[in-house]
Motif scaffolding. Structure first.
Motif, short mmCIF file in Angstrom:
data_model
loop_
_atom_site.label_atom_id
_atom_site.label_comp_id
_atom_site.label_asym_id
_atom_site.label_seq_id
_atom_site.Cartn_x
_atom_site.Cartn_y
_atom_site.Cartn_z
N SER A 138 -3.62 -47.34 36.39
CA SER A 138 -3.52 -47.78 37.46
C SER A 138 -2.31 -49.68 36.30
O SER A 138 -1.49 -49.96 38.33
N LEU A 143 -0.29 -44.92 41.07
CA LEU A 143 -1.38 -44.48 41.26
C LEU A 143 -1.26 -43.58 42.47
O LEU A 143 -0.84 -42.60 43.00
N THR A 148 -0.68 -37.97 39.68
CA THR A 148 -1.75 -38.96 39.43
C THR A 148 -3.19 -37.93 40.28
O THR A 148 -4.08 -37.66 39.90
N LEU B 8 -7.75 -39.90 46.16
CA LEU B 8 -7.90 -40.23 44.58
C LEU B 8 -9.16 -40.66 44.20
O LEU B 8 -9.66 -41.51 44.10
N ILE B 11 -11.01 -43.12 42.69
CA ILE B 11 -9.82 -44.68 42.61
C ILE B 11 -9.53 -45.20 44.49
O ILE B 11 -9.56 -46.13 44.81
N ARG B 14 -4.47 -42.76 48.87
CA ARG B 14 -2.69 -42.36 49.02
C ARG B 14 -2.51 -41.96 49.95
O ARG B 14 -3.19 -40.85 50.70
#
Lengths: 397, 160
Positions: A138, A143, A148, B8, B11, B14
């Motif tokens: 990050s 990202l 990733t 992700l 996280i 995307r």
């Protein structure tokens, strides 16, 4: 000075020191874990300023620290993410396990630390630090990169493997007989499957049970549930940490996000104590003799992690630079390697050199991992350019 | 145009589109609600040339800026048989005195004769906004009117 005031002063000095170290780490954009370990080494057994009277407190806080570390790890993922991750990239996960467990285990065998030592060292070299990796990716603005998700799914699988590995480790460290161990592992696998199924079906209901808009109430229910589940898991020989991890998985959606927010400062406090205690219990004088071994192990397992990342990224059609970025990103080892070594050292079932080796190893790779991730591109650019100029190898019919 | 969503784990998500040139443009939506605008690198399509953190206000403003021209083109097309009538878009910038004022406060119609037919905010379009509509930073006003009326409107929106 009476005992209590001494303890308070010592704890005050430790936490203040950790705070300052943490700020230093943040300035360099690195994980504070290696500095906490160094801090522990400095104060502990044979260090500059030996501490007395806080062992009992330290043991309990660091146990809670491990539980919170794993609980937060579980909160990061939903059961669905784990299941899709497992389906999509189990092969990469298997590759990762074989390539990175083997060097640590092999070294332990060569050093004559036996099966238990091999199991522990294999775990230490296997598990990348999801905390460090996610933060570095990050920070470096990666990202959005195509490689990733590959890196993240390898991390997800590693964390899932931890849920199976830790009960095996606990059973082995407890010196259970073969069948006793088998039973413990069987129970663990059963519980994990059950929790995943329950979390997939009833995640929202469990979350609602824990959730509360009142912070205090929410925190009490969370910590209470975590400690209770961890305790029950520990009584079943499944390992307290795994119990907490599974609870984290079962809590999902917005409850998981707010739980992570409420728990983060507590986790940082207790986990810091865990790392310090690990450092405290390691005599810094035992490190120089194993330093060379640690460096060798770090080099070998950096290469095997890069190989894992390159292979996993290549499979999904990522170009060479991206493959290298994925590989380098996985190098960092950190908190969970220390959790594994910590469990082993606390049980007293392993060679005392193991703690020193694990500490030195994690210190090296927690620092080197982010650096490698940052510089893999500029350093390999000439080589990559040469590779890309070469004509593509003929495709096999 | 196809949105491609990639989870992700741990996280966020995307979400991106691949342009005709092969470059990827999109956003990474983080768990905590923050957002990053991503643009892939030309020579290495796997990597990102930029990953720009946006807060929700900035993201909304960018969305309006990107979305409004299409609406303007559409309206211009409709008015093509009406010579002298034009459609234009105006952004409420930070300098504008009308940030957090209502549309009625601008008195655009009385002063210039133009009409505000829509306001784009974020990905949304508010058609025929009422005078009590509160303007925000980054809102894009879609205005129909005569060429001179639009010029005057531009002055009013920017300088009051």
């Amino acid at each position: 000075m009476d005992g209590m005031s001494l303890v308070l002063i010592e704890l005050g000095v430790i936490f203040l020191g950790l705070g300052l170290l943490g700020r230093l780490a943040a300035r360099f954009g690195m994980s504070p874990v290696p500095l906490y370990l160094l801090g522990g080494l400095l104060f502990g057994n044979g260090g500059a300023i030996p501490l007395v009277g806080i062992e009992e407190f330290g043991v309990i806080t660091s146990e809670i620290g491990v539980i919170l570390l794993l609980l937060m790890l579980g909160l990061e993922y939903s059961a669905r993410e784990l299941v899709t991750g497992l389906k999509r990239s189990w092969l990469a996960g298997l590759m990762d396990l074989v390539l990175n467990f083997t060097p640590g285990a092999a070294l332990a065998i060569i050093l004559g630390w036996g099966f238990t030592g091999a199991l522990v060292m294999g775990g230490v070299t296997y598990i990348s630090s999801s905390g460090i990796v996610a933060k570095v990716l990050s920070d470096l603005g990666r990202l959005g990169n195509r490689e990733t998700p590959v890196v993240l799914s390898v991390l997800v699988l590693e964390d899932l493997v931890m849920a199976v590995y830790l009960p095996i480790l606990t059973a082995t460290l407890a010196g259970l007989s073969f069948f006793g161990g088998l039973r413990a592992v069987g129970i663990a696998l059963l519980v994990i499957t059950l929790v995943l199924l329950v979390a997939l079906r009833f995640g929202p209901q469990i979350s609602r049970l824990i959730h509360s808009n009142d912070r205090e109430n929410f925190l009490l229910k969370l910590i209470g549930a975590a400690l209770f589940v961890a305790g029950v898991a520990s009584a079943l020989q499944v390992s307290a940490a795994v119990g907490a991890f599974l609870l984290g998985i079962a809590i999902s959606g917005s409850t998981a996000h707010s739980a992570a927010k409420v728990l983060e400062p507590l986790r940082d406090l207790f986990a810091a104590m865990f790392f310090v205690l690990f450092g405290l219990n390691t005599d810094p004088r035992t490190i120089p003799p194993v330093l060379l071994l640690a460096v060798l192990l770090a080099i070998v397992t950096s290469l095997t992690k890069v190989a894992t990342g390159v292979w996993a990224a290549k499979r999904v059609g990522i170009g060479l630079p991206g493959q290298l970025r994925a590989g380098a990103a996985l190098i960092a080892r950190g908190e969970f390697s220390i959790v594994i070594a910590g469990l082993a050292v606390a049980s007293g079932a392993v060679n005392e050199k193991l703690a020193a080796l694990a500490t030195a190893y994690v210190l090296l790779l927690a620092v080197f991992g982010p650096i490698a991730t940052r510089f893999v591109e500029p350093l390999t650019r000439p080589w990559v350019a040469r590779q890309q100029r070469k004509p593509a190898p003929p495709v096999m019919p | 145009m196809n949105f491609e969503d990639t989870p992700l784990p741990g996280i966020g998500v995307r979400r991106e589109i691949t342009l005709a040139t092969g470059r990827r443009v999109g956003v990474v939506m983080l768990r905590d609600g923050d957002m990053e605008l991503i643009i892939s690198r030309r020579e290495d399509p796997d990597a990102c040339a930029a990953a720009i953190p946006l807060n929700s206000e900035e993201a909304a403003a960018l969305g309006a800026m990107l979305g409004a021209p299409q609406l303007v083109a559409h309206l211009t097309d409709q008015h093509s048989e009406l010579p002298g009538v034009n459609t234009q878009q105006f952004v409420i910038s930070a300098d504008s005195p009308y940030v957090e004022q209502t549309l009625g406060d601008t008195k655009l119609r009385t002063r210039t004769g133009v009409s505000v037919v829509a306001i784009a905010r974020g990905g949304r379009v508010v058609p025929s906004p009422k005078p009590d509509f509160e303007l925000g930073l980054g809102d894009v006003l879609i205005i129909v009117g005569t060429t001179s009326g639009l010029e005057n409107a531009a002055h009013i929106i920017h300088d009051g």
